[in-house]
Design a protein around this motif. Structure first.
Motif, PDB file in Angstrom:
ATOM      1  N   CYS A  28     -20.885 -38.186 -36.747  1.00  0.00           N
ATOM      2  CA  CYS A  28     -20.011 -37.074 -37.132  1.00  0.00           C
ATOM      3  C   CYS A  28     -20.902 -35.864 -37.364  1.00  0.00           C
ATOM      4  O   CYS A  28     -20.677 -34.807 -36.780  1.00  0.00           O
ATOM      5  CB  CYS A  28     -19.231 -37.438 -38.401  1.00  0.00           C
ATOM      6  SG  CYS A  28     -18.182 -36.108 -38.972  1.00  0.00           S
ATOM      7  N   ARG A  53     -22.935 -36.796 -29.021  1.00  0.00           N
ATOM      8  CA  ARG A  53     -22.313 -35.768 -29.857  1.00  0.00           C
ATOM      9  C   ARG A  53     -22.998 -35.747 -31.225  1.00  0.00           C
ATOM     10  O   ARG A  53     -23.512 -36.768 -31.689  1.00  0.00           O
ATOM     11  CB  ARG A  53     -20.811 -36.014 -30.060  1.00  0.00           C
ATOM     12  CG  ARG A  53     -20.472 -37.315 -30.773  1.00  0.00           C
ATOM     13  CD  ARG A  53     -19.186 -37.230 -31.609  1.00  0.00           C
ATOM     14  NE  ARG A  53     -19.397 -36.491 -32.845  1.00  0.00           N
ATOM     15  CZ  ARG A  53     -18.432 -35.907 -33.534  1.00  0.00           C
ATOM     16  NH1 ARG A  53     -17.184 -35.955 -33.130  1.00  0.00           N
ATOM     17  NH2 ARG A  53     -18.702 -35.264 -34.656  1.00  0.00           N
ATOM     18  N   LYS A  58     -20.092 -28.158 -39.932  1.00  0.00           N
ATOM     19  CA  LYS A  58     -18.934 -29.007 -40.198  1.00  0.00           C
ATOM     20  C   LYS A  58     -17.832 -28.248 -40.926  1.00  0.00           C
ATOM     21  O   LYS A  58     -18.032 -27.765 -42.043  1.00  0.00           O
ATOM     22  CB  LYS A  58     -19.351 -30.214 -41.064  1.00  0.00           C
ATOM     23  CG  LYS A  58     -20.413 -31.098 -40.448  1.00  0.00           C
ATOM     24  CD  LYS A  58     -20.037 -31.657 -39.095  1.00  0.00           C
ATOM     25  CE  LYS A  58     -18.791 -32.509 -39.107  1.00  0.00           C
ATOM     26  NZ  LYS A  58     -18.485 -33.001 -37.725  1.00  0.00           N
ATOM     27  N   TRP A 110     -17.848 -28.182 -27.906  1.00  0.00           N
ATOM     28  CA  TRP A 110     -16.446 -28.521 -28.114  1.00  0.00           C
ATOM     29  C   TRP A 110     -15.861 -27.660 -29.219  1.00  0.00           C
ATOM     30  O   TRP A 110     -16.569 -27.198 -30.106  1.00  0.00           O
ATOM     31  CB  TRP A 110     -16.243 -30.022 -28.352  1.00  0.00           C
ATOM     32  CG  TRP A 110     -16.338 -30.543 -29.753  1.00  0.00           C
ATOM     33  CD1 TRP A 110     -15.374 -30.447 -30.717  1.00  0.00           C
ATOM     34  CD2 TRP A 110     -17.430 -31.274 -30.336  1.00  0.00           C
ATOM     35  NE1 TRP A 110     -15.814 -31.068 -31.870  1.00  0.00           N
ATOM     36  CE2 TRP A 110     -17.071 -31.587 -31.657  1.00  0.00           C
ATOM     37  CE3 TRP A 110     -18.675 -31.694 -29.866  1.00  0.00           C
ATOM     38  CZ2 TRP A 110     -17.907 -32.289 -32.523  1.00  0.00           C
ATOM     39  CZ3 TRP A 110     -19.521 -32.390 -30.714  1.00  0.00           C
ATOM     40  CH2 TRP A 110     -19.127 -32.682 -32.032  1.00  0.00           C
ATOM     41  N   GLY A 112     -13.279 -27.517 -32.264  1.00  0.00           N
ATOM     42  CA  GLY A 112     -12.673 -28.467 -33.198  1.00  0.00           C
ATOM     43  C   GLY A 112     -11.210 -28.161 -33.472  1.00  0.00           C
ATOM     44  O   GLY A 112     -10.713 -27.055 -33.204  1.00  0.00           O
ATOM     45  N   ALA A 113     -10.540 -29.155 -34.051  1.00  0.00           N
ATOM     46  CA  ALA A 113      -9.104 -29.061 -34.287  1.00  0.00           C
ATOM     47  C   ALA A 113      -8.731 -27.915 -35.230  1.00  0.00           C
ATOM     48  O   ALA A 113      -7.674 -27.301 -35.099  1.00  0.00           O
ATOM     49  CB  ALA A 113      -8.601 -30.385 -34.854  1.00  0.00           C
ATOM     50  N   ARG A 114      -9.626 -27.626 -36.183  1.00  0.00           N
ATOM     51  CA  ARG A 114      -9.340 -26.535 -37.126  1.00  0.00           C
ATOM     52  C   ARG A 114      -9.601 -25.175 -36.504  1.00  0.00           C
ATOM     53  O   ARG A 114      -9.284 -24.138 -37.101  1.00  0.00           O
ATOM     54  CB  ARG A 114     -10.174 -26.706 -38.399  1.00  0.00           C
ATOM     55  CG  ARG A 114      -9.696 -27.831 -39.269  1.00  0.00           C
ATOM     56  CD  ARG A 114     -10.744 -28.217 -40.307  1.00  0.00           C
ATOM     57  NE  ARG A 114     -10.414 -29.506 -40.885  1.00  0.00           N
ATOM     58  CZ  ARG A 114     -10.560 -30.675 -40.274  1.00  0.00           C
ATOM     59  NH1 ARG A 114     -11.036 -30.729 -39.040  1.00  0.00           N
ATOM     60  NH2 ARG A 114     -10.212 -31.788 -40.857  1.00  0.00           N
ATOM     61  N   LYS A 139     -10.361 -29.626 -28.508  1.00  0.00           N
ATOM     62  CA  LYS A 139      -9.576 -30.605 -29.266  1.00  0.00           C
ATOM     63  C   LYS A 139      -8.174 -30.059 -29.497  1.00  0.00           C
ATOM     64  O   LYS A 139      -7.966 -28.833 -29.547  1.00  0.00           O
ATOM     65  CB  LYS A 139     -10.241 -30.866 -30.622  1.00  0.00           C
ATOM     66  CG  LYS A 139     -11.492 -31.732 -30.515  1.00  0.00           C
ATOM     67  CD  LYS A 139     -11.788 -32.395 -31.855  1.00  0.00           C
ATOM     68  CE  LYS A 139     -12.977 -33.319 -31.760  1.00  0.00           C
ATOM     69  NZ  LYS A 139     -13.027 -34.284 -32.860  1.00  0.00           N
ATOM     70  N   ARG A 169      -7.209 -35.852 -30.592  1.00  0.00           N
ATOM     71  CA  ARG A 169      -7.737 -36.410 -31.847  1.00  0.00           C
ATOM     72  C   ARG A 169      -6.647 -36.628 -32.895  1.00  0.00           C
ATOM     73  O   ARG A 169      -6.931 -36.882 -34.054  1.00  0.00           O
ATOM     74  CB  ARG A 169      -8.888 -35.553 -32.398  1.00  0.00           C
ATOM     75  CG  ARG A 169      -8.607 -34.096 -32.555  1.00  0.00           C
ATOM     76  CD  ARG A 169      -7.754 -33.720 -33.747  1.00  0.00           C
ATOM     77  NE  ARG A 169      -8.509 -33.670 -34.994  1.00  0.00           N
ATOM     78  CZ  ARG A 169      -7.943 -33.653 -36.192  1.00  0.00           C
ATOM     79  NH1 ARG A 169      -6.614 -33.676 -36.325  1.00  0.00           N
ATOM     80  NH2 ARG A 169      -8.684 -33.583 -37.272  1.00  0.00           N
ATOM     81  N   HIS A 206     -11.208 -39.962 -35.138  1.00  0.00           N
ATOM     82  CA  HIS A 206     -10.448 -39.063 -36.018  1.00  0.00           C
ATOM     83  C   HIS A 206      -8.972 -39.419 -36.077  1.00  0.00           C
ATOM     84  O   HIS A 206      -8.284 -39.033 -37.018  1.00  0.00           O
ATOM     85  CB  HIS A 206     -10.697 -37.598 -35.629  1.00  0.00           C
ATOM     86  CG  HIS A 206     -12.101 -37.173 -35.934  1.00  0.00           C
ATOM     87  ND1 HIS A 206     -13.115 -37.330 -35.018  1.00  0.00           N
ATOM     88  CD2 HIS A 206     -12.677 -36.691 -37.058  1.00  0.00           C
ATOM     89  CE1 HIS A 206     -14.262 -36.925 -35.572  1.00  0.00           C
ATOM     90  NE2 HIS A 206     -14.021 -36.538 -36.807  1.00  0.00           N
ATOM     91  N   GLU A 232     -17.315 -41.693 -32.934  1.00  0.00           N
ATOM     92  CA  GLU A 232     -18.399 -41.411 -33.884  1.00  0.00           C
ATOM     93  C   GLU A 232     -19.229 -42.662 -34.149  1.00  0.00           C
ATOM     94  O   GLU A 232     -18.687 -43.737 -34.445  1.00  0.00           O
ATOM     95  CB  GLU A 232     -17.819 -40.866 -35.190  1.00  0.00           C
ATOM     96  CG  GLU A 232     -17.318 -39.446 -35.011  1.00  0.00           C
ATOM     97  CD  GLU A 232     -16.914 -38.760 -36.293  1.00  0.00           C
ATOM     98  OE1 GLU A 232     -16.876 -37.526 -36.301  1.00  0.00           O
ATOM     99  OE2 GLU A 232     -16.612 -39.460 -37.290  1.00  0.00           O
TER     100      GLU A 232
HETATM  101  C1  PEP Z   1     -15.551 -33.966 -35.673  1.00  0.00           C
HETATM  102  O1  PEP Z   1     -15.482 -34.208 -34.455  1.00  0.00           O
HETATM  103  O2  PEP Z   1     -16.421 -34.451 -36.429  1.00  0.00           O
HETATM  104  C2  PEP Z   1     -14.479 -33.142 -36.272  1.00  0.00           C
HETATM  105  C3  PEP Z   1     -14.688 -32.340 -37.304  1.00  0.00           C
HETATM  106  O3  PEP Z   1     -13.328 -33.356 -35.669  1.00  0.00           O
HETATM  107  P1  PEP Z   1     -11.892 -32.633 -35.729  1.00  0.00           P
HETATM  108  O4  PEP Z   1     -12.110 -31.216 -35.325  1.00  0.00           O
HETATM  109  O5  PEP Z   1     -11.120 -33.434 -34.731  1.00  0.00           O
HETATM  110  O6  PEP Z   1     -11.369 -32.806 -37.134  1.00  0.00           O
END
Ligand code: PEP
Ligand code: MN
Length: 267
Positions: A28, A53, A58, A110, A112-114, A139, A169, A206, A232
């Motif tokens: 992660c 990855r 984070k 990549w 991320g989802a946020r 994502k 995810r 995830h 992960e």
């Molecule tokens: C991740 O891949 O560690 C991550 C933060 O994922 P996500 O954006 O899908 O929450």
């Protein structure tokens, strides 16, 4: 595979990118140089991982959690790549992160989802990647809004990025559920229908948020004809600095991938 002068890392990524199933794995978060290098070596030993990855920055839901090692971790990934020949992928959320990642030869970025939920951020990333054309994985947004996911793909495509992939995810919901993020498979299938030319891979880590159902979700994704998996993997999952409950060791990952029933055409 070792990247030689005859085979540049860009070519390595291109060969890996089109491969089915594409397997991306790694921690992660990058935590220490030793953890990154040992993980890379063990992942390579499985012989099943195409791209490594590791999260450098984070996006944590609450402040106070580990927010990533930052730019300091990028040379560790460069070193991991040198030792194993595996291309590396990191999450980028700002133009500065894109710039730093490119400076340290990150091969795949990549979103991320946020970040996918925020058109300003996606546009900023798209602008920073314009003219660079490294592969970008997008994502799904944390909420089940297909339009946001589509919008992010369009912004990245309009910046001239040729190799775009999707990562499913799962989607967040309130309260305790079986999954950390509900898969809502139909939304990923709808994205596959709208963008048949884009690769779509599944992120069981995830979706599950725990180890015991990881293999079942990965199997379901393969049965649904996803193009690959991003999982992960950490050398000491219980002591991981983020997402400890869902990570598995490289050895366990190897076993899990061995136990998946792959499509005939991919095996
Ligand atoms: C991740 O891949 O560690 C991550 C933060 O994922 P996500 O954006 O899908 O929450
Ligand atoms: Mn994670």
């Amino acid at each position: 595979m070792e990247a030689t002068n005859a085979t540049t890392m860009k070519e390595v990524v291109q060969q890996k990118w089109g491969k089915r199933p594409l397997i991306i794995a790694g921690p992660c978060s990058a935590e220490t140089e030793e953890q990154v290098l040992q993980t890379a070596t063990e992942l390579q030993k499985t012989g099943k991982v195409d791209i490594m990855r590791a999260g450098i920055w984070k996006p944590r839901t609450r402040p106070g959690s580990f927010e990533g090692i930052g730019t300091k971790g990028l040379p560790w990934l460069q070193q991991a790549k040198k030792i194993t020949g595996m291309p590396v992928a990191v999450e980028v959320a700002t133009a500065k992160q894109v710039e730093d990642a490119l400076h340290f030869d990150v091969d795949v970025a990549w979103i991320g989802a946020r970040t996918t939920v925020n058109p300003f951020s996606v546009q900023e990333i798209a602008d920073a990647l314009r003219g660079v054309d490294i592969p970008v994985l997008i994502k799904n947004p944390i909420n089940p809004d297909l339009e946001l996911w589509l919008g992010a793909v369009e912004r990245i495509a309009k910046a001239g990025i040729k190799q775009i992939g999707l990562i499913h995810r799962g989607f967040s919901s309130y309260g305790n559920t079986e999954y950390r993020n509900a898969p809502m498979w139909h939304l990923a299938i709808e994205m596959k229908r709208r963008y048949p030319e884009l690769m779509i891979i599944n992120d069981p880590s995830h979706i599950c948020g725990r180890r015991d159902i990881l293999q079942d979700v990965a199997q379901k994704a393969i049965d649904l004809d996803f193009d690959g998996l991003i999982i992960e993997s950490h050398i000491d999952p219980d002591n991981a600095w983020s997402d400890a409950k869902q990570q598995i060791t490289p050895a366990r990952l190897g076993e899990m991938l061995d136990n998946i029933t792959w499509r005939k055409e991919d095996s």
